[in-house]
Write an enzyme that holds these catalytic residues in place. Structure first.
Site, PDB file in Angstrom:
ATOM      1  N   GLU A 181      -4.956  -4.726  10.826  1.00 22.90           N
ATOM      2  CA  GLU A 181      -3.921  -3.707  10.989  1.00 22.90           C
ATOM      3  C   GLU A 181      -4.168  -2.945  12.295  1.00 22.90           C
ATOM      4  O   GLU A 181      -4.986  -2.004  12.317  1.00 22.90           O
ATOM      5  CB  GLU A 181      -3.958  -2.711   9.816  1.00 22.90           C
ATOM      6  CG  GLU A 181      -3.709  -3.347   8.468  1.00 22.90           C
ATOM      7  CD  GLU A 181      -3.168  -2.341   7.462  1.00 22.90           C
ATOM      8  OE1 GLU A 181      -2.131  -2.642   6.860  1.00 22.90           O
ATOM      9  OE2 GLU A 181      -3.748  -1.250   7.303  1.00 22.90           O
ATOM     10  N   GLY A 241       2.990   2.443  10.765  1.00 22.83           N
ATOM     11  CA  GLY A 241       3.954   3.529  10.603  1.00 22.83           C
ATOM     12  C   GLY A 241       4.721   3.886  11.863  1.00 22.83           C
ATOM     13  O   GLY A 241       5.377   4.925  11.930  1.00 22.83           O
ATOM     14  N   SER A 267       3.770  -1.943  10.263  1.00 27.08           N
ATOM     15  CA  SER A 267       5.223  -2.015  10.484  1.00 27.08           C
ATOM     16  C   SER A 267       5.828  -3.373  10.127  1.00 27.08           C
ATOM     17  O   SER A 267       6.742  -3.846  10.810  1.00 27.08           O
ATOM     18  CB  SER A 267       5.570  -1.625  11.927  1.00 27.08           C
ATOM     19  OG  SER A 267       5.235  -0.262  12.161  1.00 27.08           O
ATOM     20  N   ASN A 277       0.867  -1.175   0.000  1.00 31.12           N
ATOM     21  CA  ASN A 277       0.000   0.000   0.000  1.00 31.12           C
ATOM     22  C   ASN A 277       0.902   1.222   0.000  1.00 31.12           C
ATOM     23  O   ASN A 277       1.522   1.537   1.012  1.00 31.12           O
ATOM     24  CB  ASN A 277      -0.897  -0.030   1.246  1.00 31.12           C
ATOM     25  CG  ASN A 277      -1.707   1.235   1.416  1.00 31.12           C
ATOM     26  OD1 ASN A 277      -1.770   2.078   0.514  1.00 31.12           O
ATOM     27  ND2 ASN A 277      -2.338   1.379   2.579  1.00 31.12           N
ATOM     28  N   TRP A 278       0.965   1.877  -1.146  1.00 34.12           N
ATOM     29  CA  TRP A 278       1.885   3.020  -1.267  1.00 34.12           C
ATOM     30  C   TRP A 278       1.349   4.279  -0.591  1.00 34.12           C
ATOM     31  O   TRP A 278       2.060   5.283  -0.495  1.00 34.12           O
ATOM     32  CB  TRP A 278       2.186   3.292  -2.749  1.00 34.12           C
ATOM     33  CG  TRP A 278       3.220   2.371  -3.328  1.00 34.12           C
ATOM     34  CD1 TRP A 278       3.712   1.226  -2.758  1.00 34.12           C
ATOM     35  CD2 TRP A 278       3.906   2.522  -4.570  1.00 34.12           C
ATOM     36  NE1 TRP A 278       4.654   0.658  -3.571  1.00 34.12           N
ATOM     37  CE2 TRP A 278       4.792   1.435  -4.696  1.00 34.12           C
ATOM     38  CE3 TRP A 278       3.852   3.469  -5.595  1.00 34.12           C
ATOM     39  CZ2 TRP A 278       5.622   1.270  -5.811  1.00 34.12           C
ATOM     40  CZ3 TRP A 278       4.669   3.305  -6.710  1.00 34.12           C
ATOM     41  CH2 TRP A 278       5.549   2.216  -6.810  1.00 34.12           C
ATOM     42  N   LYS A 279       0.067   4.242  -0.186  1.00 38.45           N
ATOM     43  CA  LYS A 279      -0.556   5.416   0.451  1.00 38.45           C
ATOM     44  C   LYS A 279      -0.344   6.649  -0.446  1.00 38.45           C
ATOM     45  O   LYS A 279      -0.369   6.514  -1.669  1.00 38.45           O
ATOM     46  CB  LYS A 279      -0.006   5.602   1.872  1.00 38.45           C
ATOM     47  CG  LYS A 279      -0.120   4.305   2.682  1.00 38.45           C
ATOM     48  CD  LYS A 279       0.132   4.471   4.148  1.00 38.45           C
ATOM     49  CE  LYS A 279      -0.017   3.128   4.848  1.00 38.45           C
ATOM     50  NZ  LYS A 279       0.080   3.237   6.315  1.00 38.45           N
ATOM     51  N   GLY A 305       2.997  -1.103   4.168  1.00 34.63           N
ATOM     52  CA  GLY A 305       3.042   0.315   3.802  1.00 34.63           C
ATOM     53  C   GLY A 305       4.444   0.739   3.400  1.00 34.63           C
ATOM     54  O   GLY A 305       4.921   0.434   2.305  1.00 34.63           O
ATOM     55  N   GLY A 306       5.127   1.411   4.304  1.00 35.61           N
ATOM     56  CA  GLY A 306       6.436   1.996   4.008  1.00 35.61           C
ATOM     57  C   GLY A 306       7.435   1.062   3.340  1.00 35.61           C
ATOM     58  O   GLY A 306       8.144   1.464   2.413  1.00 35.61           O
ATOM     59  N   HIS A 363      -9.420   1.256   5.272  1.00 33.32           N
ATOM     60  CA  HIS A 363      -8.118   1.446   5.930  1.00 33.32           C
ATOM     61  C   HIS A 363      -8.302   2.405   7.116  1.00 33.32           C
ATOM     62  O   HIS A 363      -9.094   3.353   7.036  1.00 33.32           O
ATOM     63  CB  HIS A 363      -7.100   2.020   4.939  1.00 33.32           C
ATOM     64  CG  HIS A 363      -5.710   1.974   5.472  1.00 33.32           C
ATOM     65  ND1 HIS A 363      -5.242   2.882   6.392  1.00 33.32           N
ATOM     66  CD2 HIS A 363      -4.693   1.107   5.246  1.00 33.32           C
ATOM     67  CE1 HIS A 363      -3.992   2.573   6.702  1.00 33.32           C
ATOM     68  NE2 HIS A 363      -3.628   1.499   6.024  1.00 33.32           N
ATOM     69  N   GLU A 375      -6.618   4.772   8.146  1.00 37.65           N
ATOM     70  CA  GLU A 375      -6.369   6.181   7.824  1.00 37.65           C
ATOM     71  C   GLU A 375      -7.603   6.823   7.189  1.00 37.65           C
ATOM     72  O   GLU A 375      -7.857   8.011   7.384  1.00 37.65           O
ATOM     73  CB  GLU A 375      -5.120   6.298   6.932  1.00 37.65           C
ATOM     74  CG  GLU A 375      -3.852   6.027   7.742  1.00 37.65           C
ATOM     75  CD  GLU A 375      -2.684   5.484   6.957  1.00 37.65           C
ATOM     76  OE1 GLU A 375      -2.694   5.527   5.705  1.00 37.65           O
ATOM     77  OE2 GLU A 375      -1.731   4.991   7.606  1.00 37.65           O
TER      78      GLU A 375
END
Ligand code: 13P
Length: 249
Positions: free
Chosen positions: A167, A173, A211, A11-13, A232-233, A97, A99
């Site tokens: 999640e 993150g 993470s 997930n590149w957000k 994610g990251g 999600h 977010e």
């Protein structure tokens, strides 16, 4: 036990420009050469879905959106429908999600409608659930997560059209992850909920997200009922993402 193909999705957000397509291409090339066990997906920002899908066409890496509107079309400025994502070449769409639940006030009801939209358009819905730190500290994790699973998954969900991603909000993150025991407890509870409600509940993939990094992927991926990861990251660079993919081999 049913055989579930692992699924690992990046997930590149709100990250990624045209230049980032080189990473997607490099991932597809590596996957074509090394044939990992897991099914692979990348969810770039909406601006890159069509071009990434065209770039990765015929490769082992599918493309997904990060959100969709519940309706197929209409006067909803700034929104994107599941049909549009499908038309752009997407296979998956992330819905619910944390977010989006937090930043855009998305309720379980809205998430369920988005999941239905994904199915209507022929996309696989990746439905996210997870507790906040306050909810975990209050001992409410299983109650919160089960409630979200119940209320966010549409009745037409099947193992083929729906994936659940657990999640924990406090792990996203932050570099903090739950213990393997905590992950196992929640995934087992989600499995129970799915089996109680759906005939093929044993076959749904349940991903862990929050993470996930090259150095913790192996132990997280080895937990019972963890069928892959939503990353994610660490999905932005092949050098980080690939070791996570290999952790499920
Ligand atoms: P990080 O892997 O950056 O913690 O993000 C997890 C996530 O929210 C994926 O959807």
């Amino acid at each position: 036990m049913a055989a579930r193909q692992p699924l690992i999705v990046g997930n590149w957000k709100m990250n990624g420009l045209q230049a980032s397509l080189a990473e997607a291409k490099a991932l597809a090339e590596k996957a074509a050469a090394q044939k990992p066990v897991a099914e692979l997906g990348l969810c770039p920002p909406a601006t890159l879905v069509a071009v990434m899908a065209a770039t990765l066409k015929g490769s082992p890496v599918g493309v997904g959106g990060q959100d969709c509107h519940a309706k197929a079309s209409g006067a909803h400025t700034g929104d994107i429908s599941a049909e549009m994502l499908k038309d752009a070449g997407a296979t998956y769409v992330i819905v619910g999600h944390s977010e989006r639940r937090a930043d855009h006030g998305e309720s379980d009801e809205i998430v369920r409608a988005k999941g239905q939209a994904a199915h209507r358009a022929g996309l696989v819905a990746i439905v996210c659930v997870g507790e906040t730190l306050a909810q975990r500290d209050a001992g409410e994790t299983l109650k919160v997560v089960s409630g979200q699973v119940r209320a966010s998954l549409p009745d037409d969900a099947t193992a083929a059209n729906t994936v659940v991603a657990y999640e924990p909000v406090w792990a996203i993150g932050t570099g903090r992850t739950p213990t393997v025991e905590q992950v196992a407890e929640v995934h087992a509870a989600i499995r129970q909920d799915l089996m109680a409600r759906f005939d093929d509940g044993a076959n749904f993939r349940i991903l862990y997200g929050g993470s996930v990094k090259p150095d913790n992927a192996k132990q997280l991926m080895a937990v019972a009922d963890v069928d892959g990861a939503l990353v994610g990251g660490a999905s932005l660079k092949v050098s980080d993402f690939w070791p996570i993919i290999e952790a499920k081999n």
